[in-house]
Write an enzyme that holds these catalytic residues in place. Structure first.
Site, PDB file in Angstrom:
ATOM      1  N   LYS A  22       0.835  -1.209   0.000  1.00 23.94           N
ATOM      2  CA  LYS A  22       0.000   0.000   0.000  1.00 23.94           C
ATOM      3  C   LYS A  22       0.867   1.255   0.000  1.00 23.94           C
ATOM      4  CE  LYS A  22      -1.744   1.761   3.957  1.00 23.94           C
ATOM      5  NZ  LYS A  22      -1.459   3.197   4.131  1.00 23.94           N
ATOM      6  N   ASN A  23       1.876   1.292   0.886  1.00 19.54           N
ATOM      7  CA  ASN A  23       2.626   2.543   1.051  1.00 19.54           C
ATOM      8  C   ASN A  23       3.604   2.804  -0.080  1.00 19.54           C
ATOM      9  OD1 ASN A  23       1.087   3.037   3.241  1.00 19.54           O
ATOM     10  ND2 ASN A  23       2.639   2.506   4.755  1.00 19.54           N
ATOM     11  N   CYS A 117      -5.100  12.275  11.431  1.00 25.64           N
ATOM     12  CA  CYS A 117      -5.078  10.839  11.593  1.00 25.64           C
ATOM     13  C   CYS A 117      -5.470  10.514  13.025  1.00 25.64           C
ATOM     14  CB  CYS A 117      -3.711  10.262  11.296  1.00 25.64           C
ATOM     15  SG  CYS A 117      -3.928   8.601  10.626  1.00 25.64           S
ATOM     16  N   ARG A 122      -0.575  15.044  12.060  1.00 26.98           N
ATOM     17  CA  ARG A 122       0.315  14.581  10.999  1.00 26.98           C
ATOM     18  C   ARG A 122       0.913  15.827  10.338  1.00 26.98           C
ATOM     19  NH1 ARG A 122      -1.341   9.197   9.621  1.00 26.98           N
ATOM     20  NH2 ARG A 122       0.408   9.046   8.192  1.00 26.98           N
ATOM     21  N   ARG A 398      -9.317  -0.025   3.735  1.00 28.42           N
ATOM     22  CA  ARG A 398      -8.482   0.967   3.046  1.00 28.42           C
ATOM     23  C   ARG A 398      -7.128   0.367   2.681  1.00 28.42           C
ATOM     24  NH1 ARG A 398      -6.120   4.983   6.560  1.00 28.42           N
ATOM     25  NH2 ARG A 398      -4.572   4.819   4.937  1.00 28.42           N
TER      26      ARG A 398
HETATM   27  C1  EPZ Z   1       4.077   7.021   6.534  1.00 25.08           C
HETATM   28  O1  EPZ Z   1       3.382   8.105   7.123  1.00 25.08           O
HETATM   29  C2  EPZ Z   1       3.087   5.884   6.446  1.00 25.08           C
HETATM   30  N1  EPZ Z   1       1.967   6.279   5.576  1.00 25.08           N
HETATM   31  C3  EPZ Z   1       2.568   5.514   7.827  1.00 25.08           C
HETATM   32  O2  EPZ Z   1       1.778   4.339   7.664  1.00 25.08           O
HETATM   33  C4  EPZ Z   1       3.751   5.154   8.729  1.00 25.08           C
HETATM   34  O3  EPZ Z   1       3.270   4.967  10.054  1.00 25.08           O
HETATM   35  C5  EPZ Z   1       4.798   6.260   8.715  1.00 25.08           C
HETATM   36  O4  EPZ Z   1       5.178   6.588   7.360  1.00 25.08           O
HETATM   37  C6  EPZ Z   1       6.068   5.844   9.460  1.00 25.08           C
HETATM   38  O5  EPZ Z   1       6.591   4.686   8.840  1.00 25.08           O
HETATM   39  C7  EPZ Z   1       2.132   6.180   4.246  1.00 25.08           C
HETATM   40  O6  EPZ Z   1       3.182   5.773   3.771  1.00 25.08           O
HETATM   41  C8  EPZ Z   1       0.948   6.579   3.400  1.00 25.08           C
HETATM   42  P1  EPZ Z   1       6.400  10.154   8.675  1.00 25.08           P
HETATM   43  P2  EPZ Z   1       4.063   9.582   7.135  1.00 25.08           P
HETATM   44  O7  EPZ Z   1       6.469  11.407   7.904  1.00 25.08           O
HETATM   45  O8  EPZ Z   1       4.901   9.727   5.943  1.00 25.08           O
HETATM   46  C9  EPZ Z   1       6.805  13.450  12.095  1.00 25.08           C
HETATM   47  C10 EPZ Z   1      -0.125   3.003   7.669  1.00 25.08           C
HETATM   48  O9  EPZ Z   1      -0.655   2.423   8.623  1.00 25.08           O
HETATM   49  N2  EPZ Z   1       6.757  14.426  10.998  1.00 25.08           N
HETATM   50  O10 EPZ Z   1       7.463   9.117   8.494  1.00 25.08           O
HETATM   51  O11 EPZ Z   1       2.985  10.572   7.398  1.00 25.08           O
HETATM   52  C11 EPZ Z   1       5.464  12.731  12.271  1.00 25.08           C
HETATM   53  O12 EPZ Z   1       4.606  13.488  13.107  1.00 25.08           O
HETATM   54  C12 EPZ Z   1       0.365   4.422   7.859  1.00 25.08           C
HETATM   55  O13 EPZ Z   1       0.092   2.496   6.541  1.00 25.08           O
HETATM   56  C13 EPZ Z   1       6.978  15.771  11.290  1.00 25.08           C
HETATM   57  O14 EPZ Z   1       7.193  16.150  12.447  1.00 25.08           O
HETATM   58  O15 EPZ Z   1       4.993   9.444   8.431  1.00 25.08           O
HETATM   59  C14 EPZ Z   1       5.878  11.431  12.909  1.00 25.08           C
HETATM   60  O16 EPZ Z   1       6.036  11.616  14.307  1.00 25.08           O
HETATM   61  C15 EPZ Z   1      -0.020   4.972   9.221  1.00 25.08           C
HETATM   62  N3  EPZ Z   1       6.939  16.676  10.284  1.00 25.08           N
HETATM   63  C16 EPZ Z   1       7.257  11.159  12.293  1.00 25.08           C
HETATM   64  O17 EPZ Z   1       7.698  12.402  11.743  1.00 25.08           O
HETATM   65  C17 EPZ Z   1       6.717  16.301   8.970  1.00 25.08           C
HETATM   66  O18 EPZ Z   1       6.715  17.171   8.085  1.00 25.08           O
HETATM   67  C18 EPZ Z   1       7.255  10.140  11.162  1.00 25.08           C
HETATM   68  O19 EPZ Z   1       6.260  10.527  10.236  1.00 25.08           O
HETATM   69  C19 EPZ Z   1       6.495  14.929   8.692  1.00 25.08           C
HETATM   70  C20 EPZ Z   1       6.534  14.015   9.721  1.00 25.08           C
END
Ligand code: EPZ
Length: 430
Positions: A22-23, A117, A122, A398
């Site tokens: 998916k991702n 979320c 997010r 989803r």
């Molecule tokens: C991706 O989300 C995945 N979603 C998430 O999977 C997954 O949990 C996550 O990566 C971590 O592996 C998709 O790929 C569609 P991040 P993403 O940016 O990209 C902080 C699922 O179940 N952050 O790696 O949104 C954020 O708050 C979903 O398939 C900032 O602070 O995650 C978090 O604490 C749920 N500022 C950490 O970084 C930013 O601009 C990691 O988030 C971006 C992120």
């Protein structure tokens, strides 16, 4: 309200085939916007996130042809706007990859802020920081639209102070056609980052280092079409591994990349699960009682946060005390309230949950609070005494293709009960 009705107690037996990631799919579909010709995507998962994103590209003007359940052909050439207004965009978290793709193609993008979320905010500050480093101005305009504008995009050295999958992907999308070289430091290393880089390189991009903490992108003028097969889903595989372990079953999980599952395999073995690895499949069995262990989720190659709820469902019945530390998200333990309804003994304090293993869970009416929490409830229900009803299953559908069919095929007593006429119509056909 549609729900799953599950009667626990059947050990899962037989074979479960894993679908496309998916991702990876939700990053690669928007990336097609950058192509100068038709792209054929194979091994796509049959999930609503994919059909919604395909619909969004259609709304932008792309020609999308469904070749089969897992293959789409997308021609992005007719896309004539950088404004993604469609109602679907607001409801889909991963639509934020439209920022990088539209900016990368048009030097402009107007896309709604992503939906929230269920486990904390997010933010997208790192995404915007990356776009600004490449020369774009970013602002939030009327009704929560993110507006990006660049005279031209020029490569730069970008350091991500938090490892972010989304920011890494969005910067790659904006940088592939920028002038000069972009270096992303402290980049995310997930398998889906590598899959996106391989996809872009198959279109003529010049990306090196994906899968390591430093990704170098040499901008190219144009990208051509391609045919590409999405990698198997690491988290879907981990979810079924946990389900096989939970029920004390014996399941061959096929169409996997064992290397992507190393941290999951290691933890399950620590819990007393037997896992035999083959080239593209794993055999998961459990005959001993589950053992308590501590888990801390980390960016790849650490234990994936998206497997945290599923692993916790196992720890709820593992002998002893287990401590689960959520190292990525602020609040990803909402499902613990639902596990308590089934008899789990767990206390949560911020990013830490402490499980005292109980002998058995009992069936109960519960809900899926998000995609992976829903998967955890299914795992709990499969091993519980009695019947569990899971509501809000749209979260689960989803991200897990044909989950009822896959589990029934392995002997689970699960059925989908719909209160309304089946609404699972393929969005592509409407
Ligand atoms: C991706 O989300 C995945 N979603 C998430 O999977 C997954 O949990 C996550 O990566 C971590 O592996 C998709 O790929 C569609 P991040 P993403 O940016 O990209 C902080 C699922 O179940 N952050 O790696 O949104 C954020 O708050 C979903 O398939 C900032 O602070 O995650 C978090 O604490 C749920 N500022 C950490 O970084 C930013 O601009 C990691 O988030 C971006 C992120």
């Amino acid at each position: 309200m549609d729900k799953f009705v599950i009667t626990g107690g059947n050990p899962l037996k037989g074979e479960i085939r894993i679908g496309g990631a998916k991702n990876a799919a939700v990053a690669i579909i928007p990336a097609v916007i950058l192509a100068g010709d038709v792209c054929r995507l194979e091994n796509l998962p049959n999930i609503s996130d994919v059909s919604v994103l395909a619909k969004i590209l259609q709304e932008l003007g792309a020609t999308v042809t469904r070749i089969s359940k897992s293959t789409l052909e997308i021609d992005p050439r007719p896309i004539n706007t950088y404004i993604a207004r469609h109602e679907l965009v607001k409801n889909m978290r991963a639509s934020y990859y439209l920022y990088g793709a539209l900016l990368g193609r048009f030097n402009k993008a107007r896309v709604p802020m992503p939906g929230g979320c269920f486990f904390g905010i997010r933010p997208i500050d790192l995404h915007l920081k990356g776009f600004e480093a490449l020369g774009a101005t970013t602002k939030i305009v009327e009704n929560g639209m993110v507006s990006l504008d660049a005279e031209k995009l020029v490569g730069n050295h970008i350091y991500l102070d938090i490892v972010s999958v989304g920011a890494t992907i969005n910067i790659m999308l904006a940088a592939v056609r920028a002038e000069g070289v972009t270096v992303i430091e402290n980049a995310a290393r997930e398998p889906h980052i590598v899959d996106l880089a391989n996809f872009l390189n198959s279109m003529g991009a010049d990306i090196m280092g994906a899968g390591t903490g430093v990704i170098k992108i040499r901008g190219v003028k144009d990208l051509h079409g391609t045919t590409y097969s999405i990698i198997p889903d690491q988290i879907e595989a981990g979810t079924y591994m946990a389900a096989a372990a939970a029920t004390g079953g014996d399941v061959m999980i096929t169409n996997v990349t064992p290397k992507h599952l190393e941290s999951i395999t290691a933890r399950l073995r620590q819990m007393g699960v037997t896992i035999e690895e083959f080239d593209d499949r794993l055999r998961v069995t459990r005959t001993e009682p589950l053992k308590a262990c501590n888990i801390k989720t980390m960016p790849h190659p650490g234990f994936p946060t998206d497997m945290q709820p599923q692993a916790a469902a196992l720890l709820a019945v593992a002998k002893g005390i287990s401590i689960v530390t959520e190292g990525v998200w602020d609040n990803r333990f909402q499902y613990c309230d639902e596990l308590r309804k089934m008899g789990a003994s767990v206390s949560v304090d911020g990013k830490i949950a402490v499980f005292q293993g109980v002998d058995k869970l009992m069936g109960a009416p519960v809900r899926a609070t998000d995609l992976r929490a829903g998967a955890a409830m299914i795992i709990a229900a499969l091993m519980a005494d009695g019947v569990t009803e899971i509501e809000q299953i749209f979260h689960i559908e989803r991200g897990y293709e044909d989950i009822v069919e896959k589990l029934r095929g392995a002997g689970a007593q699960i059925r989908r009960v719909s209160d309304e006429p089946t609404r699972g119509a393929n969005l592509m056909s409407s």
